[in-house]
Structures are given as C-alpha cells and as structure tokens.
Design an enzyme around this catalytic site. Structure first.
Site, PDB file in Angstrom:
ATOM      1  N   HIS A  17       7.295 -14.714  -4.996  1.00  0.00           N
ATOM      2  CA  HIS A  17       7.949 -14.135  -3.816  1.00  0.00           C
ATOM      3  C   HIS A  17       9.204 -14.931  -3.461  1.00  0.00           C
ATOM      4  O   HIS A  17      10.249 -14.367  -3.140  1.00  0.00           O
ATOM      5  CB  HIS A  17       7.022 -14.190  -2.599  1.00  0.00           C
ATOM      6  N   LYS A  41      -6.773  -3.936   5.151  1.00  0.00           N
ATOM      7  CA  LYS A  41      -6.971  -4.995   4.148  1.00  0.00           C
ATOM      8  C   LYS A  41      -7.664  -6.184   4.810  1.00  0.00           C
ATOM      9  O   LYS A  41      -7.503  -6.414   6.002  1.00  0.00           O
ATOM     10  CB  LYS A  41      -5.624  -5.446   3.582  1.00  0.00           C
ATOM     11  N   ARG A  90       7.363  -6.573 -11.065  1.00  0.00           N
ATOM     12  CA  ARG A  90       6.785  -7.228 -12.248  1.00  0.00           C
ATOM     13  C   ARG A  90       6.587  -6.173 -13.324  1.00  0.00           C
ATOM     14  O   ARG A  90       6.497  -4.983 -13.022  1.00  0.00           O
ATOM     15  CB  ARG A  90       5.453  -7.892 -11.881  1.00  0.00           C
ATOM     16  N   SER A 128      -0.686 -12.695  -5.565  1.00  0.00           N
ATOM     17  CA  SER A 128      -1.463 -13.419  -4.561  1.00  0.00           C
ATOM     18  C   SER A 128      -2.956 -13.258  -4.862  1.00  0.00           C
ATOM     19  O   SER A 128      -3.736 -14.191  -4.667  1.00  0.00           O
ATOM     20  CB  SER A 128      -1.142 -12.894  -3.157  1.00  0.00           C
TER      21      SER A 128
END
Ligand code: ADP
Length: 161
Positions: A17, A41, A90, A128
């Site tokens: 990040h 979440k 990514r 993460s």
C-alpha cells in the site's frame, strides 16, 4: 490543485500500500487515504487503529492525509473534493474486481477518474489477508510492513491466542 483519494480496508497498511501511496503522492497535489469502516467485514484492527497505523506510516509525506469513511466511496470522494481515485493493481485477482467497481462508480459519479497503479513486483503477492495469516502462524513479516505495524500485528495476534 488535484486531490485524489486512495480508498481501502487497510487492515493493516502494508509496504505494498505504502509504495502506491508514495507514487501517487508525486502525481497529485493532495492524496487522502480513505480507510473504509465496513459494516460487514470483521477486521483485525478497529477503524481508529487502522487510521493511527496509517497516519504514523505516512507521517513523512506532507501532502498525504488519512481519514476514515463509511458508506459509498464516491460520497467520500465528493466530501474531500477529489477528482481522482487511486487503486493498486496486483497481477492476480485485482483487475476484474476493480473493473466491476469502476463501472459502478462511473455511474454513481462520472467525473471521478480512476487511476490504477501497477503494484511493484516486490509486493505483487502481498495482501493484508496473507500477512495476517503469516503473522498468526508466527511467520516473520518484518520486511512487509513498517516496524510499528509489525509490532501492532505481533501484539494483536498474541492477544488472540
Ligand atoms: P480493499 O478492501 O479495497 O481491497 P485493501 O486494503 O486490501 O482494500 O487494498 C486497498 C488498495 O490497495 C486496493 O486497490 C488494492 O488492490 C491495493 N493493494 C493491496 N495490496 C497491495 C500491494 N501489495 N501492492 C499494491 N497495491 C495493493
């Protein structure tokens, strides 16, 4: 002055990040990292903790700010007067998801431009989620996050065991 947001969960912020942050900070007059306070979440760190970890990580970048937000990302963009939204891509699964989100966001706020920066080759496989799994299993994660984040992760993981 062009303002951009960089939204995400950042649970916690990683060197992947931060590489995007440093590069985007050179492209825009101001970059606001938006830490999403998701209602569904179950993050490892509270939104206040994620904001603190991110603030400490970007303290050396004068044109970068960190704020939390809930609700629509486009509403957060409007609130901070952003004209662009930065995301990191990514190689693996990011493109399709980003594309779908971009189409929806374009409908909701057509003036907001999406700027995707390719993840650095070093951080292509860093997420993460994987980071938390590795930390949970006692793996050495010190190369992947700033020192204060590694410390917070070790402490949190230990507290859960
Ligand atoms: P989200 O829940 O929106 O995926 P994340 O915190 O996982 O939030 O990621 C925020 C943004 O940073 C996303 O655009 C994501 O693709 C990007 N990102 C995540 N990990 C990396 C990395 N290792 N390198 C570059 N960009 C990354």
């Amino acid at each position: 002055m062009t303002i951009a947001i960089y939204p995400g969960t950042f649970d916690p912020i990683t060197n992947g990040h931060l590489d995007i942050v440093a590069r985007a900070a050179k492209l825009f007059a101001k970059l606001v990292i938006g830490i999403y306070d998701s209602p569904d979440k179950q993050p490892l760190f509270t939104v206040a903790e994620r904001v603190e970890l991110a603030r400490e990580a970007v303290a050396n970048l004068p044109n970068v700010e960190v704020e939390s937000f809930s609700g629509l990302t486009v509403d957060f963009a409007k609130k901070v007067k952003a004209k662009a939204m930065v995301r990191g891509l990514r190689m693996s699964a990011d493109f399709e998801r980003e594309f779908d989100m971009a189409m929806m966001n374009k409908r909701l706020f057509p003036e907001l431009e999406l700027v995707c920066l390719m993840a650095n080759v070093e951080y292509q496989f860093l997420s993460s989620t994987l980071l938390k799994e590795a930390a949970n299993l006692g793996g050495d994660i010190s190369d992947l996050v700033p020192e204060h984040v590694a410390k917070a992760l070790r402490k949190r993981v230990k507290g859960k065991m």
